[in-house]
Design an enzyme around this catalytic site. Sequence first.
Site, PDB file in Angstrom:
ATOM      1  N   LEU A   1      15.913  -0.395  -3.560  1.00  0.00           N
ATOM      2  CA  LEU A   1      14.462  -0.412  -3.776  1.00  0.00           C
ATOM      3  C   LEU A   1      13.870  -1.797  -3.538  1.00  0.00           C
ATOM      4  O   LEU A   1      12.853  -1.944  -2.853  1.00  0.00           O
ATOM      5  CB  LEU A   1      14.168   0.048  -5.213  1.00  0.00           C
ATOM      6  CG  LEU A   1      12.728  -0.021  -5.696  1.00  0.00           C
ATOM      7  CD1 LEU A   1      11.818   0.876  -4.866  1.00  0.00           C
ATOM      8  CD2 LEU A   1      12.644   0.366  -7.180  1.00  0.00           C
TER       9      LEU A   1
ATOM     10  N   GLN B   1      20.144  -7.713 -16.848  1.00  0.00           N
ATOM     11  CA  GLN B   1      21.481  -7.552 -17.438  1.00  0.00           C
ATOM     12  C   GLN B   1      21.988  -8.898 -17.958  1.00  0.00           C
ATOM     13  O   GLN B   1      23.019  -8.982 -18.607  1.00  0.00           O
ATOM     14  CB  GLN B   1      22.469  -7.020 -16.394  1.00  0.00           C
ATOM     15  CG  GLN B   1      22.240  -5.556 -16.055  1.00  0.00           C
ATOM     16  CD  GLN B   1      23.345  -4.972 -15.206  1.00  0.00           C
ATOM     17  OE1 GLN B   1      23.995  -5.668 -14.442  1.00  0.00           O
ATOM     18  NE2 GLN B   1      23.582  -3.670 -15.359  1.00  0.00           N
TER      19      GLN B   1
ATOM     20  N   ALA C   1      -1.241   1.111  -1.306  1.00  0.00           N
ATOM     21  CA  ALA C   1      -1.116   2.443  -0.691  1.00  0.00           C
ATOM     22  C   ALA C   1      -0.474   2.387   0.688  1.00  0.00           C
ATOM     23  O   ALA C   1       0.261   3.300   1.071  1.00  0.00           O
ATOM     24  CB  ALA C   1      -2.495   3.108  -0.612  1.00  0.00           C
TER      25      ALA C   1
ATOM     26  N   ARG D   1      11.942   6.795   2.692  1.00  0.00           N
ATOM     27  CA  ARG D   1      12.760   7.210   1.560  1.00  0.00           C
ATOM     28  C   ARG D   1      12.584   8.670   1.137  1.00  0.00           C
ATOM     29  O   ARG D   1      13.382   9.160   0.343  1.00  0.00           O
ATOM     30  CB  ARG D   1      12.509   6.288   0.361  1.00  0.00           C
ATOM     31  CG  ARG D   1      12.756   4.807   0.652  1.00  0.00           C
ATOM     32  CD  ARG D   1      14.208   4.496   1.048  1.00  0.00           C
ATOM     33  NE  ARG D   1      14.431   3.046   1.081  1.00  0.00           N
ATOM     34  CZ  ARG D   1      15.601   2.478   1.288  1.00  0.00           C
ATOM     35  NH1 ARG D   1      16.681   3.207   1.513  1.00  0.00           N
ATOM     36  NH2 ARG D   1      15.717   1.157   1.315  1.00  0.00           N
TER      37      ARG D   1
END
Lengths: 226, 226, 226, 226
Positions: free
Chosen positions: C77, C90, C158, C168
């Site tokens: 992503l 993390q 947009a 995707r």
Amino acid sequence: MKVKLIKYTPEPERAVAMSARLCYSAAGAEELEQSMSEAQIDKLIKKLSNMGHLSTFEHVSFTFAIEGISRVLTHQLVRHRIASYSQQSQRYVAEHGFEYIVPPSIAVKPEAKAKYDTLMRQVQEIYDELLGLGVHQEDARYVLANATETKIVVTMNARSLLHFFEKRCCQRAQWEIRNLANAMLREVQAVAPRLFTKAGPACVALGSCPEGEMSCGRLAGINANK
Amino acid sequence: MKVKLIKYTPEPERAVAMSARLCYSAAGAEELEQSMSEAQIDKLIKKLSNMGHLSTFEHVSFTFAIEGISRVLTHQLVRHRIASYSQQSQRYVAEHGFEYIVPPSIAVKPEAKAKYDTLMRQVQEIYDELLGLGVHQEDARYVLANATETKIVVTMNARSLLHFFEKRCCQRAQWEIRNLANAMLREVQAVAPRLFTKAGPACVALGSCPEGEMSCGRLAGINANK
Amino acid sequence: MKVKLIKYTPEPERAVAMSARLCYSAAGAEELEQSMSEAQIDKLIKKLSNMGHLSTFEHVSFTFAIEGISRVLTHQLVRHRIASYSQQSQRYVAEHGFEYIVPPSIAVKPEAKAKYDTLMRQVQEIYDELLGLGVHQEDARYVLANATETKIVVTMNARSLLHFFEKRCCQRAQWEIRNLANAMLREVQAVAPRLFTKAGPACVALGSCPEGEMSCGRLAGINANK
Amino acid sequence: MKVKLIKYTPEPERAVAMSARLCYSAAGAEELEQSMSEAQIDKLIKKLSNMGHLSTFEHVSFTFAIEGISRVLTHQLVRHRIASYSQQSQRYVAEHGFEYIVPPSIAVKPEAKAKYDTLMRQVQEIYDELLGLGVHQEDARYVLANATETKIVVTMNARSLLHFFEKRCCQRAQWEIRNLANAMLREVQAVAPRLFTKAGPACVALGSCPEGEMSCGRLAGINANK
């Protein structure tokens, strides 16, 4: 207009092909770079172009020195954001006796051309008079015409160039930026022909025309010749 | 110059604070968004601003309608690449009797102002005459002055705005874009004061001046008043 | 997977249509914004979509809170660069008893599922034991699996979303990011249907498939139904 | 970790200096490029660095082949958006007997190291068993650890690199990406020392530390030695 490719990533086609191979191989970049044959590079770049997998085309950049263009053109040019620009400043460089661009449609009409040239001379006179009255050049330049010649250094990577050519080599683009785009395309095709085989307006690059009823009809010709 | 904030991400400060909390919390975004108090938002945005951790400021965007500015200004403005622009086209909109911007240094000198206005009238006349001779407006516009008024819609996120203010609110920036930057700053401070508390030129935003010997001296004043 | 649109530019369709009108009109942005009818907005957005004139689509942004996804997904992503991200760290958030994503192809095979779950439990144990031995969580996390659940806030405009959906939502995209893309598409279609009428994989958005021999065949179906 | 600069714009310092000169000169790019002396280049780059006028640093790009790093690192790395990446795919490249990175804090603790290695072997076994059960590698990879070794090709321009070094050479950055940043810095300083004289963490590059109470104290040392 003077357009010269002054710098670019060495061996751009090898760099693109190696980067693409790395994604699908257990071998390292250096090993791939040295071992790939010209035929392998050829085949891989063709495949990437056809599938529109252009992210590896970003690894190579091209820098152009451009002169003899108007600020009409540069105001459009710098709207392309995936690029780097260094432009001659009207704030810091005085425009005594500036050069200017004449659109072909005006150049071919003597009456229009005479009016155009007369106005440009007046602009030059007023510009100089304003400086004489103590106005700084950063404010005097407000009178300068869109036609005023400027210089710019432009760097784009190959992917961004392909997009630029798609939009600006199109018959519907404004004539001056289209001339620039065509000149830049010739420069890069000379040093990296395989990266730019399919480069050009959408009809050439993608085989489709987004201009609808405004289309120039070139795509119909391309399809008729297939 | 008319500068109006016409759209922006709702509750921009809450959005930024929530996004920042998410990075350091086991809770989810929605839960954080609803549960954060004004005091928590306040404290967190202050901390982010002070440490320059501005990535979360990108989640909120601001759209401005801007009128009564010159193409001198917009040619500089559109060089900011982390932004979106829609500008009135000189190719498609005819410039009959166009408005133009007068630099203050010219406005205050009657002799300069007279020359300036006379030239602008001549430009208008020639522009119309060229159209009359069958020149298209996309070519006639080559005679238009840098001073010609234009309109533009601009969208930037809060991080990009902070950078824009740092460069363009500076006393060393050109006067017209500085006026624009200050007007945009007032607009966003009215709706998201905490995001823009430290906004302004480098001396205000960072407490340092990169201009070296060209510095306006404002930083010395700021430091003297501490 | 939980995908929620939490913020977006108000009246996004009106904002896009107004920006587009401004380029071709002598009127100002505010005037245009107030005066455009729903029918005009409708017609203009349809035209912009069909011609691929998408620069005005950048003026409106959409922010999503996303949970219950793996780091396999987020590593893909965040390769989309015209976007803003805030992800749960993390490094700073301890992963005691972390949740994890199970690919459907594993979930349906009991033997594979059993091995998968056993390994995840071992990872959790070792992670906790490393912390017990004085290893910091920023280093203990090296044992965590790609499957580990994460949370992220994503903002895209947009135009960038349309590109994201094109890549995707494609049947050839990896299943988890495709599920995310489809969920995001549903969210934005609910609030700005006209901007996303043609949104989807290339076959839907562009009427062409770049996948060559790897194509899923959906385009053939679309064309057969025309 | 293996970091190698494999391609870069030829004569990068001359290219930057020439672009900067163009902005303030009536001469053209080609003429400037040929005529600038080493001393002029030296002086101009120093001035640009000191004033933070870095837009001309964008004209030169550097491409690195990087191996022997973890996906912990690459997930952070690819968040830098003004850059181009080509990474070895876990979807298409099988990870039989994958290599993995061991954090130094674990390597020095025999008990921790033993647990770590045992777990990595188990991950490898389960990965292979899942493939044996007919799970595709794009799903089997969900069990792979963050520690799994990966390869990546990265291209950044000099301005983006300076920003990267500012954030990632910092003592507060995570150790693995800091090691990478330091290795990349050594590579570019070898070929373009003047562009990267002031490169490094904020304390070195800017003479200030944004980390507040989390500061490592290095800035105090720099200031004490002045």
